[in-house]
Design a protein around this motif. Structure first.
Motif, PDB file in Angstrom:
ATOM      1  N   MET A 175       0.824  -1.205   0.000  1.00 19.60           N
ATOM      2  CA  MET A 175       0.000   0.000   0.000  1.00 19.60           C
ATOM      3  C   MET A 175       0.859   1.255   0.000  1.00 19.60           C
ATOM      4  SD  MET A 175      -3.178  -1.065   2.482  1.00 19.60           S
ATOM      5  CE  MET A 175      -4.083   0.441   2.083  1.00 19.60           C
ATOM      6  N   ASP A 176       1.965   1.209   0.724  1.00 24.52           N
ATOM      7  CA  ASP A 176       2.873   2.361   0.755  1.00 24.52           C
ATOM      8  C   ASP A 176       3.544   2.568  -0.599  1.00 24.52           C
ATOM      9  OD1 ASP A 176       2.273   2.833   3.389  1.00 24.52           O
ATOM     10  OD2 ASP A 176       4.067   1.862   4.189  1.00 24.52           O
ATOM     11  N   LYS A 177       3.767   1.474  -1.308  1.00 27.76           N
ATOM     12  CA  LYS A 177       4.415   1.551  -2.621  1.00 27.76           C
ATOM     13  C   LYS A 177       3.504   2.182  -3.654  1.00 27.76           C
ATOM     14  CE  LYS A 177       6.845  -1.328  -6.018  1.00 27.76           C
ATOM     15  NZ  LYS A 177       7.308  -2.701  -6.359  1.00 27.76           N
ATOM     16  N   TYR A 178       2.177   2.000  -3.473  1.00 22.04           N
ATOM     17  CA  TYR A 178       1.209   2.543  -4.437  1.00 22.04           C
ATOM     18  C   TYR A 178       0.196   3.422  -3.685  1.00 22.04           C
ATOM     19  CZ  TYR A 178       3.146  -1.149  -7.362  1.00 22.04           C
ATOM     20  OH  TYR A 178       4.003  -1.962  -8.070  1.00 22.04           O
ATOM     21  N   PRO A 179       0.639   4.547  -3.173  1.00 28.16           N
ATOM     22  CA  PRO A 179      -0.245   5.398  -2.362  1.00 28.16           C
ATOM     23  C   PRO A 179      -1.472   5.862  -3.133  1.00 28.16           C
ATOM     24  CG  PRO A 179       1.740   6.590  -3.021  1.00 28.16           C
ATOM     25  CD  PRO A 179       1.967   5.157  -3.377  1.00 28.16           C
ATOM     26  N   GLY A 180      -2.613   5.733  -2.471  1.00 28.31           N
ATOM     27  CA  GLY A 180      -3.868   6.207  -3.054  1.00 28.31           C
ATOM     28  C   GLY A 180      -4.512   5.270  -4.049  1.00 28.31           C
ATOM     29  N   LYS A 181      -3.846   4.164  -4.384  1.00 22.67           N
ATOM     30  CA  LYS A 181      -4.361   3.274  -5.422  1.00 22.67           C
ATOM     31  C   LYS A 181      -4.996   1.991  -4.864  1.00 22.67           C
ATOM     32  CE  LYS A 181      -1.190   4.850  -9.045  1.00 22.67           C
ATOM     33  NZ  LYS A 181      -0.164   4.432 -10.046  1.00 22.67           N
ATOM     34  N   ILE A 182      -4.709   1.679  -3.601  1.00 24.37           N
ATOM     35  CA  ILE A 182      -5.205   0.445  -2.994  1.00 24.37           C
ATOM     36  C   ILE A 182      -5.994   0.761  -1.738  1.00 24.37           C
ATOM     37  CG2 ILE A 182      -4.572  -1.796  -1.998  1.00 24.37           C
ATOM     38  CD1 ILE A 182      -1.925  -1.590  -3.549  1.00 24.37           C
ATOM     39  N   LYS A 183      -7.148   0.136  -1.615  1.00 20.39           N
ATOM     40  CA  LYS A 183      -7.959   0.295  -0.408  1.00 20.39           C
ATOM     41  C   LYS A 183      -8.068  -1.068   0.271  1.00 20.39           C
ATOM     42  CE  LYS A 183     -12.289   2.403   1.196  1.00 20.39           C
ATOM     43  NZ  LYS A 183     -11.662   3.625   1.728  1.00 20.39           N
ATOM     44  N   LEU A 184      -7.656  -1.130   1.519  1.00 14.93           N
ATOM     45  CA  LEU A 184      -7.720  -2.366   2.295  1.00 14.93           C
ATOM     46  C   LEU A 184      -9.047  -2.433   3.030  1.00 14.93           C
ATOM     47  CD1 LEU A 184      -6.393  -4.911   3.558  1.00 14.93           C
ATOM     48  CD2 LEU A 184      -5.470  -3.400   5.339  1.00 14.93           C
ATOM     49  N   VAL A 185      -9.714  -3.563   2.908  1.00 14.87           N
ATOM     50  CA  VAL A 185     -10.993  -3.796   3.591  1.00 14.87           C
ATOM     51  C   VAL A 185     -10.825  -5.019   4.476  1.00 14.87           C
ATOM     52  CG1 VAL A 185     -13.452  -4.265   3.335  1.00 14.87           C
ATOM     53  CG2 VAL A 185     -12.258  -2.885   1.611  1.00 14.87           C
ATOM     54  N   LEU A 186     -11.034  -4.860   5.783  1.00 13.64           N
ATOM     55  CA  LEU A 186     -10.895  -5.983   6.698  1.00 13.64           C
ATOM     56  C   LEU A 186     -12.253  -6.585   7.035  1.00 13.64           C
ATOM     57  CD1 LEU A 186      -8.139  -4.976   9.290  1.00 13.64           C
ATOM     58  CD2 LEU A 186      -7.926  -6.247   7.151  1.00 13.64           C
ATOM     59  N   ARG A 187     -12.325  -7.894   6.895  1.00 14.50           N
ATOM     60  CA  ARG A 187     -13.507  -8.671   7.286  1.00 14.50           C
ATOM     61  C   ARG A 187     -13.054  -9.733   8.282  1.00 14.50           C
ATOM     62  NH1 ARG A 187     -17.526  -8.568   3.589  1.00 14.50           N
ATOM     63  NH2 ARG A 187     -18.771  -9.222   5.381  1.00 14.50           N
ATOM     64  N   TYR A 188     -13.998 -10.306   9.001  1.00 14.67           N
ATOM     65  CA  TYR A 188     -13.635 -11.263  10.051  1.00 14.67           C
ATOM     66  C   TYR A 188     -13.961 -12.698   9.677  1.00 14.67           C
ATOM     67  CZ  TYR A 188     -13.374  -6.999  12.823  1.00 14.67           C
ATOM     68  OH  TYR A 188     -13.065  -5.737  13.280  1.00 14.67           O
ATOM     69  N   ALA A 189     -13.062 -13.597  10.075  1.00 17.57           N
ATOM     70  CA  ALA A 189     -13.276 -15.033   9.917  1.00 17.57           C
ATOM     71  C   ALA A 189     -12.651 -15.732  11.127  1.00 17.57           C
ATOM     72  CB  ALA A 189     -12.653 -15.536   8.618  1.00 17.57           C
ATOM     73  N   PRO A 190     -13.238 -15.544  12.310  1.00 21.50           N
ATOM     74  CA  PRO A 190     -12.684 -16.155  13.522  1.00 21.50           C
ATOM     75  C   PRO A 190     -13.056 -17.642  13.601  1.00 21.50           C
ATOM     76  CG  PRO A 190     -14.636 -14.872  14.078  1.00 21.50           C
ATOM     77  CD  PRO A 190     -14.394 -14.674  12.608  1.00 21.50           C
ATOM     78  N   PHE A 191     -12.302 -18.464  12.907  1.00 19.80           N
ATOM     79  CA  PHE A 191     -12.629 -19.881  12.796  1.00 19.80           C
ATOM     80  C   PHE A 191     -12.387 -20.672  14.089  1.00 19.80           C
ATOM     81  CE2 PHE A 191     -11.620 -19.274   8.103  1.00 19.80           C
ATOM     82  CZ  PHE A 191     -12.958 -19.301   7.722  1.00 19.80           C
ATOM     83  N   HIS A 192     -11.379 -20.276  14.857  1.00 21.54           N
ATOM     84  CA  HIS A 192     -10.987 -21.074  16.021  1.00 21.54           C
ATOM     85  C   HIS A 192     -11.829 -20.742  17.258  1.00 21.54           C
ATOM     86  CE1 HIS A 192      -7.396 -20.791  13.377  1.00 21.54           C
ATOM     87  NE2 HIS A 192      -7.352 -22.087  13.623  1.00 21.54           N
ATOM     88  N   ASP A 193     -11.981 -21.737  18.109  1.00 24.31           N
ATOM     89  CA  ASP A 193     -12.736 -21.538  19.349  1.00 24.31           C
ATOM     90  C   ASP A 193     -12.113 -20.418  20.175  1.00 24.31           C
ATOM     91  OD1 ASP A 193     -14.408 -23.622  18.697  1.00 24.31           O
ATOM     92  OD2 ASP A 193     -13.316 -25.127  19.866  1.00 24.31           O
ATOM     93  N   GLY A 194     -12.952 -19.493  20.616  1.00 23.75           N
ATOM     94  CA  GLY A 194     -12.478 -18.388  21.436  1.00 23.75           C
ATOM     95  C   GLY A 194     -12.018 -17.176  20.648  1.00 23.75           C
ATOM     96  N   ALA A 195     -11.849 -17.341  19.331  1.00 25.16           N
ATOM     97  CA  ALA A 195     -11.347 -16.231  18.515  1.00 25.16           C
ATOM     98  C   ALA A 195     -12.354 -15.090  18.427  1.00 25.16           C
ATOM     99  CB  ALA A 195     -10.973 -16.724  17.118  1.00 25.16           C
ATOM    100  N   ASP A 196     -13.640 -15.402  18.581  1.00 26.48           N
ATOM    101  CA  ASP A 196     -14.669 -14.355  18.555  1.00 26.48           C
ATOM    102  C   ASP A 196     -14.367 -13.256  19.562  1.00 26.48           C
ATOM    103  OD1 ASP A 196     -15.967 -15.895  16.698  1.00 26.48           O
ATOM    104  OD2 ASP A 196     -17.902 -15.837  17.710  1.00 26.48           O
ATOM    105  N   ASP A 197     -13.884 -13.646  20.729  1.00 29.32           N
ATOM    106  CA  ASP A 197     -13.653 -12.661  21.788  1.00 29.32           C
ATOM    107  C   ASP A 197     -12.607 -11.632  21.386  1.00 29.32           C
ATOM    108  OD1 ASP A 197     -15.516 -13.710  23.507  1.00 29.32           O
ATOM    109  OD2 ASP A 197     -14.089 -14.948  24.613  1.00 29.32           O
ATOM    110  N   PHE A 198     -11.615 -12.056  20.618  1.00 33.06           N
ATOM    111  CA  PHE A 198     -10.572 -11.122  20.214  1.00 33.06           C
ATOM    112  C   PHE A 198     -11.089 -10.142  19.160  1.00 33.06           C
ATOM    113  CE2 PHE A 198      -8.182 -14.934  21.616  1.00 33.06           C
ATOM    114  CZ  PHE A 198      -7.628 -14.359  22.753  1.00 33.06           C
ATOM    115  N   VAL A 199     -12.002 -10.619  18.329  1.00 33.61           N
ATOM    116  CA  VAL A 199     -12.656  -9.711  17.375  1.00 33.61           C
ATOM    117  C   VAL A 199     -13.500  -8.702  18.141  1.00 33.61           C
ATOM    118  CG1 VAL A 199     -14.378  -9.528  15.543  1.00 33.61           C
ATOM    119  CG2 VAL A 199     -12.677 -11.370  15.478  1.00 33.61           C
TER     120      VAL A 199
END
Length: 217
Positions: A82-106
Motif C-alpha cells: 500500500m505504501d508503494k502505491y499510495p492512493g491506489k489500494i484500499k484495504l478492507v478488513l472482514r472477520y473469519a474467527p474460525f478457532h474456538d475463542g477467537a470471537d472474543d478477540f474480534v
C-alpha cells in the motif's frame, strides 16, 4: 509398446488435470469478479473497517482473525504494498474467527474501535500475538495487560465488547465467509478475484495485475 501406452496415458491424464485445474481457477476468478460487480456487499459491508483512499481503484479485501499468526505475518507485507502505491489500494478488513475463542478477540478489537483506536489496537495485537495467542494457546488475561499500550480504556472495552451490534458484525461476516467459500485466514480477494494459490509472491502478483488493469498509464 505396453510401456509407451502407459506413458502416453499418464501424460494425457496429467495434461487433463492441469487443463482442468486452470479452467477451474479461471472459472473461479470470473465467478468472483462477477460477484464483486453485482454483489459488492459480500466484499464490503457498511461496518467493514477500511484503510486507504476512497478513490482507490483496487480493493484488497482480507478475511482475517486478530489471533491468526499468518494474518499477523502478512500485515507488514500488505502495508508495504500500500505504501508503494499510495492512493491506489484500499484495504478492507472482514472477520473469519474460525478457532474456538477467537470471537472474543474480534469483539475486543471492535470495542477498541468504539474508542477510535481500531488500527492502533490491531497493530499492537499483531505485534504481541506471540505473548497472548501463541499457536492458538489463547491467554486473554495477558492481552489485557498489553492493550493499554494502544491508548484504550480497558474497563470500557470489557463492557463494549458485549454489545449485540458487534455479535451481528461477526455473524454477517461469517455468513459472507460461507458464501465466498473462505476456508482459512487470511483469505484475500482483489477486486473480487480470489487469491487462488497462497503466498507473498502470489498476492503481490494478483494485486499488481489489478493495478496494471486499473491504472494502465
Amino acid at each position: 509398446m505396453k510401456y509407451v501406452i502407459v506413458g502416453v496415458t499418464s501424460l494425457v491424464l496429467v495434461l487433463a488435470f492441469v487443463i482442468g485445474s486452470n479452467y477451474y481457477k479461471e472459472q473461479q476468478i470470473q465467478k468472483y469478479g462477477f460477484m464483486a460487480a453485482d454483489n459488492a456487499e459480500l466484499f464490503v459491508r457498511d461496518h467493514s473497517k477500511t484503510l486507504g483512499s476512497d478513490d482507490a481503484k483496487v480493493y484488497l479485501v482480507e478475511f482475517m482473525d486478530p489471533a491468526c499468526e499468518t494474518c499477523a505475518a502478512f500485515a507488514p507485507f500488505v502495508k508495504q504494498i500500500m505504501d508503494k502505491y499510495p492512493g491506489k489500494i484500499k484495504l478492507v478488513l472482514r472477520y473469519a474467527p474460525f478457532h474456538d475463542g477467537a470471537d472474543d478477540f474480534v469483539k475486543i478489537l471492535e470495542a477498541a474501535g468504539m474508542q477510535g483506536k481500531y488500527w492502533e489496537t490491531l497493530n499492537l495485537m499483531f505485534e504481541t500475538q506471540n505473548i497472548w495467542a501463541n499457536h492458538h494457546n489463547y491467554q486473554p488475561q495477558r492481552l489485557w495487560d498489553i492493550l493499554p499500550g494502544a491508548g484504550v480504556d480497558i474497563e470500557q472495552i470489557k463492557k463494549d465488547m458485549h454489545d449485540p451490534a458487534i455479535a451481528k458484525i461477526i455473524e454477517q461476516d461469517m455468513a459472507d465467509v460461507k458464501t465466498l467459500n473462505v476456508q482459512k485466514t487470511p483469505g484475500y480477494f482483489v477486486n473480487g478475484k480470489p487469491l487462488q494459490t497462497f503466498g507473498y509472491r502470489q498476492l503481490y502478483e494478483l494485486i499488481q495485475s489489478e493495478l496494471n488493469a486499473q491504472y494502465p498509464n
